[in-house]
Design a protein around this motif. Structure first.
Motif, PDB file in Angstrom:
ATOM      1  N   PRO A 194      30.869  10.827  56.836  1.00 26.16           N
ATOM      2  CA  PRO A 194      29.849  10.701  57.885  1.00 26.16           C
ATOM      3  C   PRO A 194      30.409  10.314  59.244  1.00 26.16           C
ATOM      4  O   PRO A 194      29.909  10.792  60.280  1.00 26.16           O
ATOM      5  N   VAL A 195      31.420   9.476  59.278  1.00 22.77           N
ATOM      6  CA  VAL A 195      32.043   9.130  60.559  1.00 22.77           C
ATOM      7  C   VAL A 195      32.662  10.376  61.178  1.00 22.77           C
ATOM      8  O   VAL A 195      32.500  10.641  62.377  1.00 22.77           O
ATOM      9  N   ARG A 196      33.374  11.151  60.363  1.00 24.20           N
ATOM     10  CA  ARG A 196      33.998  12.389  60.851  1.00 24.20           C
ATOM     11  C   ARG A 196      32.942  13.310  61.478  1.00 24.20           C
ATOM     12  O   ARG A 196      33.123  13.819  62.591  1.00 24.20           O
ATOM     13  N   LYS A 197      31.849  13.509  60.771  1.00 25.34           N
ATOM     14  CA  LYS A 197      30.796  14.404  61.265  1.00 25.34           C
ATOM     15  C   LYS A 197      30.187  13.886  62.573  1.00 25.34           C
ATOM     16  O   LYS A 197      29.985  14.651  63.525  1.00 25.34           O
ATOM     17  N   LYS A 198      29.910  12.601  62.620  1.00 21.67           N
ATOM     18  CA  LYS A 198      29.294  12.031  63.819  1.00 21.67           C
ATOM     19  C   LYS A 198      30.219  12.120  65.032  1.00 21.67           C
ATOM     20  O   LYS A 198      29.768  12.397  66.146  1.00 21.67           O
ATOM     21  N   VAL A 199      31.494  11.901  64.819  1.00 18.86           N
ATOM     22  CA  VAL A 199      32.445  11.998  65.929  1.00 18.86           C
ATOM     23  C   VAL A 199      32.565  13.440  66.402  1.00 18.86           C
ATOM     24  O   VAL A 199      32.445  13.734  67.602  1.00 18.86           O
ATOM     25  N   LEU A 200      32.788  14.357  65.475  1.00 21.67           N
ATOM     26  CA  LEU A 200      32.975  15.761  65.850  1.00 21.67           C
ATOM     27  C   LEU A 200      31.712  16.363  66.463  1.00 21.67           C
ATOM     28  O   LEU A 200      31.791  17.270  67.298  1.00 21.67           O
ATOM     29  N   ASP A 201      30.540  15.853  66.065  1.00 26.25           N
ATOM     30  CA  ASP A 201      29.282  16.366  66.613  1.00 26.25           C
ATOM     31  C   ASP A 201      29.006  15.866  68.029  1.00 26.25           C
ATOM     32  O   ASP A 201      28.200  16.475  68.753  1.00 26.25           O
ATOM     33  N   HIS A 202      29.654  14.763  68.429  1.00 28.36           N
ATOM     34  CA  HIS A 202      29.274  14.132  69.691  1.00 28.36           C
ATOM     35  C   HIS A 202      30.372  14.051  70.757  1.00 28.36           C
ATOM     36  O   HIS A 202      30.089  13.706  71.896  1.00 28.36           O
ATOM     37  N   ILE A 203      31.606  14.357  70.396  1.00 25.49           N
ATOM     38  CA  ILE A 203      32.629  14.378  71.439  1.00 25.49           C
ATOM     39  C   ILE A 203      32.527  15.682  72.236  1.00 25.49           C
ATOM     40  O   ILE A 203      31.953  16.669  71.768  1.00 25.49           O
ATOM     41  N   MET A 204      33.075  15.655  73.426  1.00 23.19           N
ATOM     42  CA  MET A 204      33.059  16.862  74.246  1.00 23.19           C
ATOM     43  C   MET A 204      33.865  17.966  73.562  1.00 23.19           C
ATOM     44  O   MET A 204      34.867  17.689  72.893  1.00 23.19           O
TER      45      MET A 204
END
Length: 307
Positions: free
Chosen positions: A263-273
């Motif tokens: 979930p951390v991976r998904k949240k980071v990849l979904d929200h970084i530029m």
């Protein structure tokens, strides 16, 4: 011919000591508590005494000592420049002086999270990468940053205190460092447990929390969703500042792939530029409890290339 070094990993409750060769293999290791008498015996005394006894029993000829330690470690003066008050009497300890005088060996020292990052870049999950962020989740949040193949330490070597990066500037929780809103007050395992206890006093540690989540407890799953939001928010900021190739998450909870890492991976990849997404990996650290030992030795080898 193999070269051997002594790795020492000093934590708030125990010291781990091991003999490591120039390829990162651990030949032998031991461990001892450092708070056995409530810190009445100085931590450094326990460390050097344990190291003396350990070396006396080993046949390997050790060329130097690398120390991984909790706190803000001044790598130039090889001493503890600061702490957050978690280990009594540890601040201002002259690590290099004590180790060299007692063990008669050259010594380097670095922060434990920096050493974790260095160890992973040497023989662990970040091997082959030049730009790495390593994060340890536990009582607090530690971090190491490698940029262009070198650990980022600043002028004194104490840089990279990512746990004390402010993520909640308004009405943030008071931190042990004296500031408010530090990332570790929200992203550490301790932060997770503190919030869990307000919901259900039986949720007294990470093991119980993750066990209940695995059973499908909706309340606990919502709690983990909040927690992974907090972890991801900090990582997003650091990715935008340092543009790493890989972010590693360590600490005891890092074995939780489905409930934490994914979930951390998904949240980071979904929200970084978008430009920062390309090639970025977010994985768990793989060296576990050996990361500090191994990373400390690597730190010694790179700062003492002549030995």
């Amino acid at each position: 011919m193999k070269k051997y070094y002594l790795g020492i990993d000093v934590g708030g409750t125990a010291v781990k000591i091991g003999i490591v060769d120039q390829e990162g293999n651990i030949a032998a290791k031991t461990e001892a508590p450092v708070n056995h008498d409530g810190y009445k015996t100085p931590v450094i005394e326990t460390v050097v005494r344990t190291a003396e006894q350990f070396l006396a029993e080993r046949p390997e000829k050790v060329l130097g000592v690398g120390v991984s330690a909790t706190g803000q470690i001044d790598t130039k003066r090889v001493y503890v420049a600061g702490t957050c008050g978690n280990v009594n009497g540890w601040r201002y300890t002259e690590i290099g002086k004590h180790v060299t005088e007692r063990l008669h060996l050259p010594c380097s020292a670095n922060n434990d999270a920096n050493c974790m990052c260095l160890g992973e870049a040497w023989i662990g999950a970040a091997k082959g990468y030049t730009d790495v962020i390593g994060i340890t989740l536990g009582t607090g949040v530690g971090g190491g940053i490698i940029t262009g193949g070198r650990i980022l330490g600043g002028i004194r070597g104490i840089g990279g205190e990512i746990g004390h990066f402010t993520t909640h500037a308004i009405d943030g929780e008071l931190c042990t460092c004296g500031q408010r809103g530090c990332w570790e007050r929200y992203a550490s395992t301790s932060a997770l447990v503190r919030r869990a206890q307000k919901i259900d006093p039986s949720l007294e540690n990470g093991r119980i929390i993750f066990s209940r989540a695995a059973e499908g407890d909706e309340t606990v799953l919502k709690l983990l969703d909040w927690w992974t939001d907090e972890i991801a928010a900090g990582i997003i900021g650091f990715v935008h500042v340092f543009n790493p190739q890989i972010v590693l998450i360590g600490g005891g909870v890092s074995t939780q792939e489905e409930l934490l890492i994914a979930p951390v991976r998904k949240k980071v990849l979904d929200h970084i530029m978008l430009a920062f997404v390309e090639g970025l990996k977010i994985e768990r650290a793989t060296l576990g409890n050996d990361a500090g030992l191994v990373g400390a030795v690597y730190d010694f080898m790179t700062t003492h290339p002549e030995i």
